[in-house]
Scaffold this active site. Structure first.
Site, PDB file in Angstrom:
ATOM      1  CB  SER A 165      -0.836   0.052   1.285  1.00  0.00           C
ATOM      2  OG  SER A 165      -1.771  -0.968   1.335  1.00  0.00           O
ATOM      3  CG  HIS A 214      -1.795  -0.266  -4.215  1.00  0.00           C
ATOM      4  ND1 HIS A 214      -1.983   1.055  -3.898  1.00  0.00           N
ATOM      5  CD2 HIS A 214      -2.294  -0.987  -3.177  1.00  0.00           C
ATOM      6  CE1 HIS A 214      -2.584   1.126  -2.718  1.00  0.00           C
ATOM      7  NE2 HIS A 214      -2.778  -0.084  -2.269  1.00  0.00           N
ATOM      8  CD  GLU A 263      -1.389   4.147  -6.387  1.00  0.00           C
ATOM      9  OE1 GLU A 263      -1.470   3.419  -5.374  1.00  0.00           O
ATOM     10  OE2 GLU A 263      -1.339   5.375  -6.309  1.00  0.00           O
ATOM     11  CG  ASN A 289      -2.925   3.963   0.800  1.00  0.00           C
ATOM     12  OD1 ASN A 289      -4.065   4.171   1.220  1.00  0.00           O
ATOM     13  ND2 ASN A 289      -2.533   2.795   0.323  1.00  0.00           N
TER      14      ASN A 289
HETATM   15  N1  CAA Z   1     -15.795  -8.584  -1.599  1.00  0.00           N
HETATM   16  C1  CAA Z   1     -16.401  -8.734  -2.791  1.00  0.00           C
HETATM   17  N2  CAA Z   1     -17.491  -8.057  -3.172  1.00  0.00           N
HETATM   18  C2  CAA Z   1     -18.033  -7.222  -2.276  1.00  0.00           C
HETATM   19  C3  CAA Z   1     -17.475  -7.007  -1.007  1.00  0.00           C
HETATM   20  C4  CAA Z   1     -16.310  -7.734  -0.672  1.00  0.00           C
HETATM   21  N3  CAA Z   1     -15.700  -7.607   0.506  1.00  0.00           N
HETATM   22  N4  CAA Z   1     -18.230  -6.106  -0.357  1.00  0.00           N
HETATM   23  C5  CAA Z   1     -19.214  -5.761  -1.195  1.00  0.00           C
HETATM   24  N5  CAA Z   1     -19.096  -6.420  -2.350  1.00  0.00           N
HETATM   25  C6  CAA Z   1     -19.950  -6.303  -3.524  1.00  0.00           C
HETATM   26  C7  CAA Z   1     -21.335  -6.757  -3.210  1.00  0.00           C
HETATM   27  O1  CAA Z   1     -21.468  -8.160  -3.442  1.00  0.00           O
HETATM   28  C8  CAA Z   1     -22.156  -5.962  -4.203  1.00  0.00           C
HETATM   29  O2  CAA Z   1     -22.064  -6.545  -5.482  1.00  0.00           O
HETATM   30  P1  CAA Z   1     -23.287  -6.501  -6.490  1.00  0.00           P
HETATM   31  O3  CAA Z   1     -23.693  -5.069  -6.630  1.00  0.00           O
HETATM   32  O4  CAA Z   1     -22.663  -7.060  -7.714  1.00  0.00           O
HETATM   33  O5  CAA Z   1     -24.340  -7.316  -5.877  1.00  0.00           O
HETATM   34  C9  CAA Z   1     -21.397  -4.637  -4.310  1.00  0.00           C
HETATM   35  O6  CAA Z   1     -20.076  -4.906  -3.841  1.00  0.00           O
HETATM   36  C10 CAA Z   1     -22.037  -3.567  -3.470  1.00  0.00           C
HETATM   37  O7  CAA Z   1     -22.110  -4.073  -2.157  1.00  0.00           O
HETATM   38  P2  CAA Z   1     -23.226  -3.669  -1.111  1.00  0.00           P
HETATM   39  O8  CAA Z   1     -24.485  -3.275  -1.836  1.00  0.00           O
HETATM   40  O9  CAA Z   1     -23.323  -4.742  -0.086  1.00  0.00           O
HETATM   41  O10 CAA Z   1     -22.620  -2.464  -0.328  1.00  0.00           O
HETATM   42  P3  CAA Z   1     -22.195  -1.040  -0.840  1.00  0.00           P
HETATM   43  O11 CAA Z   1     -23.022  -0.538  -1.947  1.00  0.00           O
HETATM   44  O12 CAA Z   1     -22.066  -0.258   0.397  1.00  0.00           O
HETATM   45  O13 CAA Z   1     -20.739  -1.265  -1.436  1.00  0.00           O
HETATM   46  C11 CAA Z   1     -18.409  -1.208  -1.136  1.00  0.00           C
HETATM   47  C12 CAA Z   1     -19.715  -1.857  -0.699  1.00  0.00           C
HETATM   48  C13 CAA Z   1     -18.149  -1.508  -2.597  1.00  0.00           C
HETATM   49  C14 CAA Z   1     -17.311  -1.835  -0.287  1.00  0.00           C
HETATM   50  C15 CAA Z   1     -18.536   0.345  -0.922  1.00  0.00           C
HETATM   51  O14 CAA Z   1     -18.939   0.613   0.401  1.00  0.00           O
HETATM   52  C16 CAA Z   1     -17.250   1.088  -1.203  1.00  0.00           C
HETATM   53  O15 CAA Z   1     -16.918   1.383  -2.335  1.00  0.00           O
HETATM   54  N6  CAA Z   1     -16.531   1.432  -0.125  1.00  0.00           N
HETATM   55  C17 CAA Z   1     -15.263   2.139  -0.243  1.00  0.00           C
HETATM   56  C18 CAA Z   1     -14.189   1.159  -0.650  1.00  0.00           C
HETATM   57  C19 CAA Z   1     -12.856   1.832  -0.776  1.00  0.00           C
HETATM   58  O16 CAA Z   1     -12.674   3.021  -0.587  1.00  0.00           O
HETATM   59  N7  CAA Z   1     -11.856   1.005  -1.081  1.00  0.00           N
HETATM   60  C20 CAA Z   1     -10.507   1.447  -1.132  1.00  0.00           C
HETATM   61  C21 CAA Z   1      -9.868   1.181   0.205  1.00  0.00           C
HETATM   62  S1  CAA Z   1      -8.227   1.781   0.251  1.00  0.00           S
HETATM   63  C22 CAA Z   1      -7.350   0.597  -0.531  1.00  0.00           C
HETATM   64  O17 CAA Z   1      -7.820  -0.425  -0.941  1.00  0.00           O
HETATM   65  C23 CAA Z   1      -5.894   0.886  -0.687  1.00  0.00           C
HETATM   66  C24 CAA Z   1      -5.029   0.585   0.457  1.00  0.00           C
HETATM   67  O18 CAA Z   1      -3.854   0.329   0.187  1.00  0.00           O
HETATM   68  C25 CAA Z   1      -5.453   0.640   1.871  1.00  0.00           C
HETATM   69  P1  NAD Z   2      -4.286  -9.467   5.895  1.00  0.00           P
HETATM   70  O1  NAD Z   2      -3.808  -9.295   7.295  1.00  0.00           O
HETATM   71  O2  NAD Z   2      -5.736  -9.666   5.630  1.00  0.00           O
HETATM   72  O3  NAD Z   2      -3.517 -10.688   5.176  1.00  0.00           O
HETATM   73  C1  NAD Z   2      -2.127 -10.863   5.195  1.00  0.00           C
HETATM   74  C2  NAD Z   2      -1.857 -12.345   4.986  1.00  0.00           C
HETATM   75  O4  NAD Z   2      -0.453 -12.532   4.793  1.00  0.00           O
HETATM   76  C3  NAD Z   2      -2.256 -13.209   6.200  1.00  0.00           C
HETATM   77  O5  NAD Z   2      -3.100 -14.257   5.767  1.00  0.00           O
HETATM   78  C4  NAD Z   2      -0.922 -13.732   6.720  1.00  0.00           C
HETATM   79  O6  NAD Z   2      -1.002 -15.034   7.285  1.00  0.00           O
HETATM   80  C5  NAD Z   2      -0.081 -13.731   5.450  1.00  0.00           C
HETATM   81  N1  NAD Z   2       1.364 -13.713   5.706  1.00  0.00           N
HETATM   82  C6  NAD Z   2       2.046 -12.926   6.588  1.00  0.00           C
HETATM   83  N2  NAD Z   2       3.361 -13.216   6.506  1.00  0.00           N
HETATM   84  C7  NAD Z   2       3.509 -14.182   5.571  1.00  0.00           C
HETATM   85  C8  NAD Z   2       4.610 -14.911   5.046  1.00  0.00           C
HETATM   86  N3  NAD Z   2       5.852 -14.676   5.479  1.00  0.00           N
HETATM   87  N4  NAD Z   2       4.384 -15.836   4.086  1.00  0.00           N
HETATM   88  C9  NAD Z   2       3.136 -16.081   3.627  1.00  0.00           C
HETATM   89  N5  NAD Z   2       2.056 -15.427   4.086  1.00  0.00           N
HETATM   90  C10 NAD Z   2       2.236 -14.493   5.046  1.00  0.00           C
HETATM   91  O7  NAD Z   2      -3.744  -8.188   5.113  1.00  0.00           O
HETATM   92  P2  NAD Z   2      -4.315  -7.514   3.775  1.00  0.00           P
HETATM   93  O8  NAD Z   2      -5.281  -6.458   4.168  1.00  0.00           O
HETATM   94  O9  NAD Z   2      -4.688  -8.577   2.817  1.00  0.00           O
HETATM   95  O10 NAD Z   2      -3.015  -6.759   3.263  1.00  0.00           O
HETATM   96  C11 NAD Z   2      -1.976  -7.422   2.574  1.00  0.00           C
HETATM   97  C12 NAD Z   2      -1.145  -6.425   1.795  1.00  0.00           C
HETATM   98  O11 NAD Z   2      -2.001  -5.703   0.890  1.00  0.00           O
HETATM   99  C13 NAD Z   2      -0.454  -5.354   2.652  1.00  0.00           C
HETATM  100  O12 NAD Z   2       0.774  -5.017   2.072  1.00  0.00           O
HETATM  101  C14 NAD Z   2      -1.434  -4.189   2.566  1.00  0.00           C
HETATM  102  O13 NAD Z   2      -0.833  -2.950   2.807  1.00  0.00           O
HETATM  103  C15 NAD Z   2      -1.887  -4.313   1.125  1.00  0.00           C
HETATM  104  N6  NAD Z   2      -3.182  -3.688   0.833  1.00  0.00           N
HETATM  105  C16 NAD Z   2      -4.172  -3.730   1.751  1.00  0.00           C
HETATM  106  C17 NAD Z   2      -5.388  -3.132   1.446  1.00  0.00           C
HETATM  107  C18 NAD Z   2      -6.510  -3.155   2.433  1.00  0.00           C
HETATM  108  O14 NAD Z   2      -7.476  -2.400   2.253  1.00  0.00           O
HETATM  109  N7  NAD Z   2      -6.470  -3.979   3.453  1.00  0.00           N
HETATM  110  C19 NAD Z   2      -5.577  -2.526   0.201  1.00  0.00           C
HETATM  111  C20 NAD Z   2      -4.542  -2.549  -0.743  1.00  0.00           C
HETATM  112  C21 NAD Z   2      -3.331  -3.123  -0.402  1.00  0.00           C
END
Ligand code: CAA
Ligand code: NAD
Length: 283
Positions: free
Chosen positions: A119, A140, A152, A190
């Protein structure tokens, strides 16, 4: 280069989603984790996802079976020997990732591309521990992977054009939209998202409003699909903290200081949805 077999390392929320979309796009996929239980948890979550698609009439039952057959559980890193592309999705920690890339560099064939779903961590630094920095790249995916369109793509300092082009093709093949960025902490996604989440946690910490109010304001006021605290719980508070630390360390700027409340929750094991408790409680 023709990618046929993909190994996904880490069967958590991201790894299982990545494995699912790759298998749906006809790739043979190894889903790898430390223990069989962890792999099985990932496969179960994919199986549930696919069943929902069948129930909704979007996928034939036979196609679901075919996708599941393309997924192979793995707890041996030696399976990397069969991979054309490895996508690493283990915990967001530089030491764990560099150790993993050293092992993958030993195991994977010379032509294989090693991608990280990190991330925020610098791809150039991860690449530097391998003997093939030109074949290392950031890929990503966003959470939840089956739903979110963006990948990304992060070029490390030495990533080759050939590798970039292969990853761009695979990204499109799995139904996603690639967007290219350079290698700086937090990339674009991020660098912009996580300070907003951190600020929401500061607002809670300082008693400006209750969690529900903070989330409602951002949902109704800014049209965000989830409020920032719900989103933090969804991403995982440990991952949020690691990302803020990477930003603070990478830019050397206090504006990225993780909120003490975020640290406290992570220390308590309140990791958000995946642990059952974060800013909210999940059953
Ligand atoms: N896995 C797979 N599909 C999922 C899901 C999951 N965990 N959660 C929801 N869905 C699907 C549902 O099945 C549904 O699909 P259909 O429309 O095809 O039936 C669809 O998504 C919409 O779901 P819901 O109606 O239950 O709920 P919603 O409209 O609130 O949508 C959401 C759920 C898509 C998660 C929405 O809330 C959303 O877009 N949230 C923001 C997500 C976001 O910002 N993601 C980026 C996070 S940051 C990141 O990823 C980067 C990082 O490195 C941290
Ligand atoms: P998670 O905690 O759900 O899963 C991580 C998995 O990695 C676990 O199942 C763990 O057992 C496994 N693991 C740890 N060390 C290991 C090793 N040495 N060998 C094999 N498996 C190992 O975490 P996540 O949310 O899936 O995040 C995973 C990566 O994806 C991170 O780098 C995170 O920053 C990135 N990411 C996360 C998100 C998010 O929204 N959570 C979005 C984009 C990218």
């Amino acid at each position: 280069m023709n990618v046929k077999t993909i190994m996904v390392i880490g069967a958590g929320q991201m790894g299982s989603g990545i494995a699912q979309v790759c298998a749906m796009a006809n790739y043979k996929v190894f889903l790898h984790d430390l223990k069989e239980d962890f792999v099985q948890r990932g496969l179960d979550s994919i199986s549930r996802q696919l069943s929902r698609q069948v129930e909704k009439g979007r996928m034939a039952a036979e196609e679901r079976e075919a996708v599941l057959e393309r997924l192979h559980p793995s707890t041996s890193i030696q399976n990397a020997a069969d991979a054309d592309l490895v996508i690493e999705a283990v915990v967001e920690n530089m030491d764990v990732k560099t150790q993993m890339f050293k092992m993958l560099d030993e195991m994977a064939p010379e032509h294989a591309i090693l991608a990280s779903n990190t991330s925020s961590l610098p791809i150039t630094e991860i690449a530097a521990v391998t003997k093939r920095p030109e074949r290392v790249i950031g890929m990503h995916f966003m959470n939840p992977v089956p739903v979110m369109k963006l990948v990304e793509i992060i070029r490390g300092l030495q990533t080759s054009d050939e590798v970039y082009n292969v990853i761009e093709t695979v990204t499109k093949q799995v139904g996603k939209v690639p967007v290219e960025v350079n290698d700086f902490p937090g990339f674009i996604s991020n660098r912009i998202l996580m300070p907003m989440i951190n600020e929401a946690i500061f607002a809670l910490y300082e008693g400006v409003a209750e969690p529900e109010a903070i989330d409602e304001i951002m949902k109704l006021g800014m049209n965000h699909p989830m409020g920032p605290l719900t989103l933090a719980d969804f991403i995982g508070l440990d991952t949020c903290l690691y990302i803020m630390e990477t930003l603070q360390e990478g830019f050397g700027d206090d504006k990225y200081r993780p909120c003490p409340l975020l640290r406290k929750y992570v220390k308590a094991g309140w990791l958000g949805k995946k642990s059952g408790k974060g800013f909210y409680t999940y059953s």
